[in-house]
Design a protein around this motif. Structure first.
Motif, PDB file in Angstrom:
ATOM      1  N   VAL A 199      21.223 103.992  46.875  1.00 27.76           N
ATOM      2  CA  VAL A 199      20.699 102.626  46.924  1.00 27.76           C
ATOM      3  C   VAL A 199      21.810 101.641  46.587  1.00 27.76           C
ATOM      4  O   VAL A 199      22.876 102.018  46.092  1.00 27.76           O
ATOM      5  CB  VAL A 199      19.532 102.436  45.920  1.00 27.76           C
ATOM      6  CG1 VAL A 199      18.361 103.325  46.269  1.00 27.76           C
ATOM      7  CG2 VAL A 199      20.008 102.696  44.491  1.00 27.76           C
ATOM      8  N   GLY A 200      21.523 100.376  46.845  1.00 29.52           N
ATOM      9  CA  GLY A 200      22.422  99.323  46.407  1.00 29.52           C
ATOM     10  C   GLY A 200      22.245  99.063  44.918  1.00 29.52           C
ATOM     11  O   GLY A 200      21.355  99.616  44.274  1.00 29.52           O
ATOM     12  N   ARG A 201      23.069  98.171  44.363  1.00 23.91           N
ATOM     13  CA  ARG A 201      23.044  97.960  42.921  1.00 23.91           C
ATOM     14  C   ARG A 201      21.706  97.399  42.445  1.00 23.91           C
ATOM     15  O   ARG A 201      21.316  97.611  41.298  1.00 23.91           O
ATOM     16  CB  ARG A 201      24.187  97.041  42.493  1.00 23.91           C
ATOM     17  CG  ARG A 201      24.198  95.681  43.165  1.00 23.91           C
ATOM     18  CD  ARG A 201      25.321  94.818  42.618  1.00 23.91           C
ATOM     19  NE  ARG A 201      25.421  93.559  43.337  1.00 23.91           N
ATOM     20  CZ  ARG A 201      26.227  93.344  44.359  1.00 23.91           C
ATOM     21  NH1 ARG A 201      26.984  94.321  44.805  1.00 23.91           N
ATOM     22  NH2 ARG A 201      26.258  92.167  44.966  1.00 23.91           N
ATOM     23  N   ARG A 202      20.983  96.707  43.308  1.00 25.60           N
ATOM     24  CA  ARG A 202      19.710  96.116  42.900  1.00 25.60           C
ATOM     25  C   ARG A 202      18.564  97.112  42.997  1.00 25.60           C
ATOM     26  O   ARG A 202      17.437  96.791  42.626  1.00 25.60           O
ATOM     27  CB  ARG A 202      19.410  94.878  43.739  1.00 25.60           C
ATOM     28  CG  ARG A 202      20.465  93.783  43.597  1.00 25.60           C
ATOM     29  CD  ARG A 202      20.087  92.525  44.351  1.00 25.60           C
ATOM     30  NE  ARG A 202      18.914  91.877  43.787  1.00 25.60           N
ATOM     31  CZ  ARG A 202      18.376  90.748  44.252  1.00 25.60           C
ATOM     32  NH1 ARG A 202      18.916  90.159  45.304  1.00 25.60           N
ATOM     33  NH2 ARG A 202      17.316  90.227  43.689  1.00 25.60           N
ATOM     34  N   GLY A 203      18.850  98.311  43.498  1.00 23.88           N
ATOM     35  CA  GLY A 203      17.795  99.306  43.628  1.00 23.88           C
ATOM     36  C   GLY A 203      17.855 100.401  42.586  1.00 23.88           C
ATOM     37  O   GLY A 203      17.200 101.437  42.720  1.00 23.88           O
ATOM     38  N   LEU A 204      18.628 100.195  41.518  1.00 21.19           N
ATOM     39  CA  LEU A 204      18.790 101.229  40.494  1.00 21.19           C
ATOM     40  C   LEU A 204      17.516 101.463  39.689  1.00 21.19           C
ATOM     41  O   LEU A 204      17.325 102.522  39.107  1.00 21.19           O
ATOM     42  CB  LEU A 204      19.938 100.847  39.540  1.00 21.19           C
ATOM     43  CG  LEU A 204      21.346 101.047  40.108  1.00 21.19           C
ATOM     44  CD1 LEU A 204      22.386 100.454  39.164  1.00 21.19           C
ATOM     45  CD2 LEU A 204      21.628 102.521  40.332  1.00 21.19           C
ATOM     46  N   GLY A 205      16.668 100.481  39.601  1.00 23.16           N
ATOM     47  CA  GLY A 205      15.430 100.648  38.850  1.00 23.16           C
ATOM     48  C   GLY A 205      15.645 100.496  37.354  1.00 23.16           C
ATOM     49  O   GLY A 205      16.765 100.285  36.857  1.00 23.16           O
ATOM     50  N   GLU A 206      14.547 100.632  36.607  1.00 26.79           N
ATOM     51  CA  GLU A 206      14.584 100.397  35.165  1.00 26.79           C
ATOM     52  C   GLU A 206      15.449 101.417  34.442  1.00 26.79           C
ATOM     53  O   GLU A 206      16.225 101.081  33.553  1.00 26.79           O
ATOM     54  CB  GLU A 206      13.150 100.436  34.612  1.00 26.79           C
ATOM     55  CG  GLU A 206      13.060  99.999  33.157  1.00 26.79           C
ATOM     56  CD  GLU A 206      11.622  99.826  32.710  1.00 26.79           C
ATOM     57  OE1 GLU A 206      11.336 100.124  31.546  1.00 26.79           O
ATOM     58  OE2 GLU A 206      10.788  99.392  33.539  1.00 26.79           O
ATOM     59  N   VAL A 207      15.337 102.702  34.836  1.00 30.02           N
ATOM     60  CA  VAL A 207      16.144 103.738  34.181  1.00 30.02           C
ATOM     61  C   VAL A 207      17.621 103.509  34.455  1.00 30.02           C
ATOM     62  O   VAL A 207      18.462 103.621  33.551  1.00 30.02           O
ATOM     63  CB  VAL A 207      15.708 105.140  34.657  1.00 30.02           C
ATOM     64  CG1 VAL A 207      16.646 106.209  34.092  1.00 30.02           C
ATOM     65  CG2 VAL A 207      14.282 105.428  34.230  1.00 30.02           C
ATOM     66  N   GLY A 208      17.957 103.178  35.706  1.00 29.71           N
ATOM     67  CA  GLY A 208      19.350 102.928  36.033  1.00 29.71           C
ATOM     68  C   GLY A 208      19.911 101.729  35.301  1.00 29.71           C
ATOM     69  O   GLY A 208      21.042 101.750  34.810  1.00 29.71           O
ATOM     70  N   GLU A 209      19.111 100.668  35.219  1.00 32.57           N
ATOM     71  CA  GLU A 209      19.560  99.479  34.493  1.00 32.57           C
ATOM     72  C   GLU A 209      19.769  99.799  33.015  1.00 32.57           C
ATOM     73  O   GLU A 209      20.720  99.312  32.394  1.00 32.57           O
ATOM     74  CB  GLU A 209      18.535  98.358  34.666  1.00 32.57           C
ATOM     75  CG  GLU A 209      18.488  97.786  36.077  1.00 32.57           C
ATOM     76  CD  GLU A 209      17.411  96.730  36.237  1.00 32.57           C
ATOM     77  OE1 GLU A 209      16.670  96.496  35.254  1.00 32.57           O
ATOM     78  OE2 GLU A 209      17.299  96.144  37.324  1.00 32.57           O
ATOM     79  N   SER A 210      18.884 100.598  32.442  1.00 30.85           N
ATOM     80  CA  SER A 210      19.033 100.984  31.036  1.00 30.85           C
ATOM     81  C   SER A 210      20.319 101.776  30.819  1.00 30.85           C
ATOM     82  O   SER A 210      21.022 101.589  29.821  1.00 30.85           O
ATOM     83  CB  SER A 210      17.832 101.822  30.583  1.00 30.85           C
ATOM     84  OG  SER A 210      16.635 101.075  30.654  1.00 30.85           O
ATOM     85  N   LEU A 211      20.620 102.653  31.773  1.00 31.01           N
ATOM     86  CA  LEU A 211      21.850 103.439  31.665  1.00 31.01           C
ATOM     87  C   LEU A 211      23.074 102.535  31.750  1.00 31.01           C
ATOM     88  O   LEU A 211      24.035 102.701  30.986  1.00 31.01           O
ATOM     89  CB  LEU A 211      21.880 104.494  32.773  1.00 31.01           C
ATOM     90  CG  LEU A 211      23.113 105.407  32.803  1.00 31.01           C
ATOM     91  CD1 LEU A 211      23.294 106.112  31.464  1.00 31.01           C
ATOM     92  CD2 LEU A 211      22.997 106.420  33.933  1.00 31.01           C
ATOM     93  N   VAL A 212      23.054 101.567  32.663  1.00 35.74           N
ATOM     94  CA  VAL A 212      24.180 100.638  32.784  1.00 35.74           C
ATOM     95  C   VAL A 212      24.379  99.860  31.481  1.00 35.74           C
ATOM     96  O   VAL A 212      25.506  99.709  30.990  1.00 35.74           O
ATOM     97  CB  VAL A 212      23.942  99.660  33.958  1.00 35.74           C
ATOM     98  CG1 VAL A 212      25.008  98.552  33.958  1.00 35.74           C
ATOM     99  CG2 VAL A 212      23.966 100.405  35.279  1.00 35.74           C
ATOM    100  N   VAL A 213      23.278  99.388  30.893  1.00 35.55           N
ATOM    101  CA  VAL A 213      23.368  98.640  29.642  1.00 35.55           C
ATOM    102  C   VAL A 213      23.920  99.520  28.529  1.00 35.55           C
ATOM    103  O   VAL A 213      24.767  99.090  27.733  1.00 35.55           O
ATOM    104  CB  VAL A 213      21.977  98.082  29.253  1.00 35.55           C
ATOM    105  CG1 VAL A 213      22.021  97.477  27.854  1.00 35.55           C
ATOM    106  CG2 VAL A 213      21.533  97.035  30.257  1.00 35.55           C
ATOM    107  N   SER A 214      23.472 100.776  28.452  1.00 39.04           N
ATOM    108  CA  SER A 214      23.947 101.688  27.410  1.00 39.04           C
ATOM    109  C   SER A 214      25.440 101.960  27.551  1.00 39.04           C
ATOM    110  O   SER A 214      26.181 101.991  26.566  1.00 39.04           O
ATOM    111  CB  SER A 214      23.170 103.003  27.468  1.00 39.04           C
ATOM    112  OG  SER A 214      21.822 102.792  27.170  1.00 39.04           O
ATOM    113  N   ILE A 215      25.892 102.159  28.799  1.00 40.05           N
ATOM    114  CA  ILE A 215      27.319 102.404  29.030  1.00 40.05           C
ATOM    115  C   ILE A 215      28.134 101.177  28.638  1.00 40.05           C
ATOM    116  O   ILE A 215      29.181 101.287  27.994  1.00 40.05           O
ATOM    117  CB  ILE A 215      27.566 102.777  30.507  1.00 40.05           C
ATOM    118  CG1 ILE A 215      26.867 104.093  30.846  1.00 40.05           C
ATOM    119  CG2 ILE A 215      29.063 102.880  30.793  1.00 40.05           C
ATOM    120  CD1 ILE A 215      26.859 104.423  32.326  1.00 40.05           C
TER     121      ILE A 215
END
Length: 749
Positions: free
Chosen positions: A723-739
């Motif tokens: 997916v594109g960056r806007r399709g990461l979903g809630e789990v993906g966004e949480s992972l990005v924030v954690s990193i």
């Protein structure tokens, strides 16, 4: 659970740390025993401040300073000075005000009735802190229950263990708006608090086979629960006669002499640790006491040695551990926090508290936990035949279970926590409960002791509790501590009962008192119980009070929290310590959830902005954890293991191929189309993302045939969707924030 760390447990109350205890008792009783809900409108905040300071002190607050919790919470903007002084007076006032009537909800508006308006901001700070950490408005009173919101608004929390810690945390979290469920390995709530009914022959009694003594009533939250439920408490009377192995009463003068010698040995041991400093960490209390006994020739006679052994057995009972295993340096590190007041039994057994606390709390019984997995996407708790998922887990299992390794943590717990688990001691106390046809012992006695001939058997049935006045029937309990408790675990119940009856008949038979056979007998085996593997904790040789704090630390960036008596540095080995640890972790979970929500809201707002999101991802992928071909991988910084989540990015760039126009529109979401895109090499740079398990990332690296083959393997074999960056979903966004947060923390360090 243990009554106190002192040998004076049942025969003499410990000295008060600050105030004169009898004066404090009178003042507290006068303050709390008066008519509740008194109107104090217009009274200055310094009015009655001395008495209120004593009330706060009994709850565990310093008289003229802040606790570590208050400092970390930011209760005042500046430490020291006028603001802090005002805060302390207000805090003490709020505590005392609620303790006057624990059956009513105390709101801020009620507090402001007796405090000047100019102090409203201080009231807000003190009230919010006390409410969050469960110092006010807690328990099972009807007025407290309406505080639980009908609609939950926060994350879901799974609690492992329906003991005092788990139940206290559950009720508090539900009041905070969390979705809560408890998984419990037993078929009942309570954990190591276990009240069982014995009956037969027209007699019936309720007996506490686990935690039994409410140790101190001043400020004790269990005393608050008893008041809310209108349950009577029975003060354990100080009189505790001791009997020799042959059944004769110990001479009072010899008894007093040996008790005094024993306390002097403890004083010598205390002096030794002061002289040795840090070296005392590696020495046991038992070794030092025995050395001084030999050096000073203490208890040279047979009867004196038996008496001294009784006191040593009582000390092993208080600590649920062998004296040879107790740390000389820190065995009594919690003494300064001893709760004052009488030691009591609860009429009808402590299960009455458990039953009230478990009401309306969702509990899944007979679910023994085998594994706890945690990471960026939450937690998974694996039981036999069922898996539970949640945002957060609170683990309240006994230290003995953590020591056994029967629960697997994925990823493994941090080294500092694992080492604390190993260092802390977890000992054993067993009981023999007997229901008799009638009371043959003295009705005015709650306890009496029995001496043994051999040192190795000093803890075998050394102390008897009479429950006749609180259980509803003629019930007697014999305690087994120390080395004798270890041996008792494998002793047949018939042999144990035979030995107990021989002791009782040796004491009462010569007086012409007939000791009947019991109607029903129960022997505990806490050391063999796979859901406890022991009774309660102590500071073993090599450990310190800091290990209690380490055991109580959360892991996985707020995914896994810990509670229980072994996480309470101030009140270990007590029922109220377990209860308070549950309230503490409910506050910590709530604080972490609020902070995370605020952080996620801010970060996700940035992610929703195309420019900011692209810049953030580009910045993170400049330092990938794994890189091959056009693929880059970022690992979850909070979790490490084959199943931990990873963020994958693949970059495609190059001239456009004409072949793409020949693909039908309905096929353009298939893996074939994505591979065609890659192989055709689009005329612009394309960055695609997906979430994969760490093991799949390493498998992908080993795929031969180039990036196109890897892409086909990823889509068809692993089964993920790019997916594109806007399709990461809630789990993906949480992972990005954690990193991002982990990277920022490393750079700051």
């Amino acid at each position: 659970m243990a009554a106190t760390k002192h040998s004076r447990t049942l025969r003499q109350q410990p000295r008060a740390a600050c105030y004169n205890e009898s004066l404090m008792d009178d003042l507290i009783e006068k303050h709390l025993g008066g008519e509740s809900g008194r109107k104090r409108k217009g009274i200055d905040i310094e009015k009655e401040s001395d008495i209120e300071a004593m009330i706060a002190y009994s709850v565990g607050f310093p008289i003229d300073s802040l606790t570590e919790e208050e400092i970390e919470h930011g209760a005042v903007s500046t430490l020291g000075g006028a603001e802090q002084a005002t805060y302390i007076v207000v805090r003490n006032h709020i505590l005392a005000r609620w303790r006057e009537n624990v059956n009513a909800w105390l709101g801020k508006q009620h507090v402001m009735e007796s405090i000047k308006k100019e102090h409203k901001s201080v009231v807000d700070s003190a009230y919010n802190f006390l409410l969050l950490y469960g110092y006010i408005n807690f328990g099972v009173a009807p007025a407290v229950r309406p505080g639980i919101p009908e609609k939950v608004t926060k994350a879901n929390v799974l609690i492992i263990g329906a003991g005092l810690a788990g139940l206290a945390a559950a009720r508090q979290l539900m009041a905070f708006g969390f979705t809560v469920a408890i998984v419990e390995g037993r078929n009942r709530p309570g954990g190591r608090v276990y009240t069982r009914k014995l009956e037969g022959g027209g007699q019936m009694a309720e007996t506490d086979l686990g935690g039994s003594v409410i140790t101190g009533v001043h400020g004790n939250p269990l005393g608050v629960l008893a008041r809310q439920l209108c349950l009577p408490l029975h003060k354990i009377r100080d009189q505790c006669p001791l009997y020799q192995p042959d059944g004769r009463l110990v001479d009072a003068k010899i008894d007093s002499k040996v008790e005094d010698l024993f306390n002097k040995l403890l004083d010598k041991a205390s002096q030794l640790r002061q002289l040795m400093g840090d070296l005392a960490v590696d020495i046991s209390l038992g070794a030092s006491l025995e050395t001084f006994r030999q050096v000073y020739g203490v208890a040279g006679k047979s009867e004196e040695r038996q008496l001294l052994n009784w006191h040593l057995a009582n000390l092993e009972y208080a600590n649920a551990g062998l004296l040879s295993k107790l740390s000389l340096a820190f065995w009594d590190q919690d003494d300064p926090y001893e709760i004052g007041g009488d030691h009591c039994f609860l009429a009808g057994g402590n299960y009455r508290l458990i039953q009230a606390m478990a009401e309306d709390v969702p509990i899944f019984f007979e679910r023994v936990v085998h594994e706890i997995r945690y990471g960026i996407d939450g937690v998974r708790v694996v039981t036999a035949g069922q898996v539970f998922e949640a945002d957060t887990v609170l683990c309240t299992v006994p230290l003995g279970v953590l020591k056994s390794g029967s629960i697997k943590f994925v990823p493994e717990l941090p080294k500092r926590k694992v080492e604390a688990i190993k260092r802390l001691g977890f000992g054993l106390l067993d009981k023999v409960a007997m229901l008799f046809p009638y009371v043959f012992w003295e009705a005015d006695l709650d306890t009496f002791g029995h001496l043994n001939y051999e040192t190795s058997q000093r803890g075998e049935f050394f102390l008897f509790y009479s429950y006749a006045s609180v259980s509803g029937g003629p019930l007697l309990i014999a305690l087994v501590a120390g080395e004798a408790a270890i041996n008792f675990e494998s002793m047949p119940a018939t042999d144990a009962l035979h030995r107990v009856l021989r002791i009782l008949r040796g004491i009462y038979g010569p007086r012409g008192v007939n000791v009947p056979d019991p109607i029903q007998t129960v022997c505990t085996r806490w050391g063999s119980d796979p859901l406890s593997y022991g009774s309660y904790s102590h500071v073993a040789v090599g450990a310190s009070g800091c290990d209690y704090d380490k055991l109580g630390e959360s892991v996985g960036d707020g995914r896994v929290f810990f509670a229980g008596e072994a996480t309470s540095r101030r009140y270990p080995a007590t029922m109220h310590g377990a209860f308070l640890s549950g309230l503490r972790e409910a506050a910590n979970i709530s604080k972490h959830a609020n902070m995370k929500s605020m952080t996620m809201h801010t970060e996700r707002r940035l992610l929703k902005d195309n420019g900011s999101c692209a810049a953030l991802l580009d910045d993170l992928f400049r330092e990938p954890d794994l890189e091959f071909g056009k693929f880059s991988i970022l690992f979850d910084p909070l979790s490490d293991g084959p199943q931990s989540m990873s963020l994958l990015r693949v970059v495609v760039e190059g001239p456009r191929s004409e072949g793409i126009d020949n693909i039908k529109s309905e096929d353009r979401t298939s893996s074939k189309f994505i591979c065609h895109q890659f192989q055709s090499q689009l005329n612009r740079q394309l960055k695609l993302y997906t979430l994969v398990a760490q093991k799949h990332a390493f498998e992908l690296r080993e795929v031969s045939g180039g990036d196109a083959t890897r892409l086909r393997y990823l889509c068809e074999n692993v089964g993920v969707k790019l997916v594109g960056r806007r399709g990461l979903g809630e789990v993906g966004e949480s992972l990005v924030v954690s990193i991002k947060c982990a990277r920022a923390g490393r750079r700051h360090a």
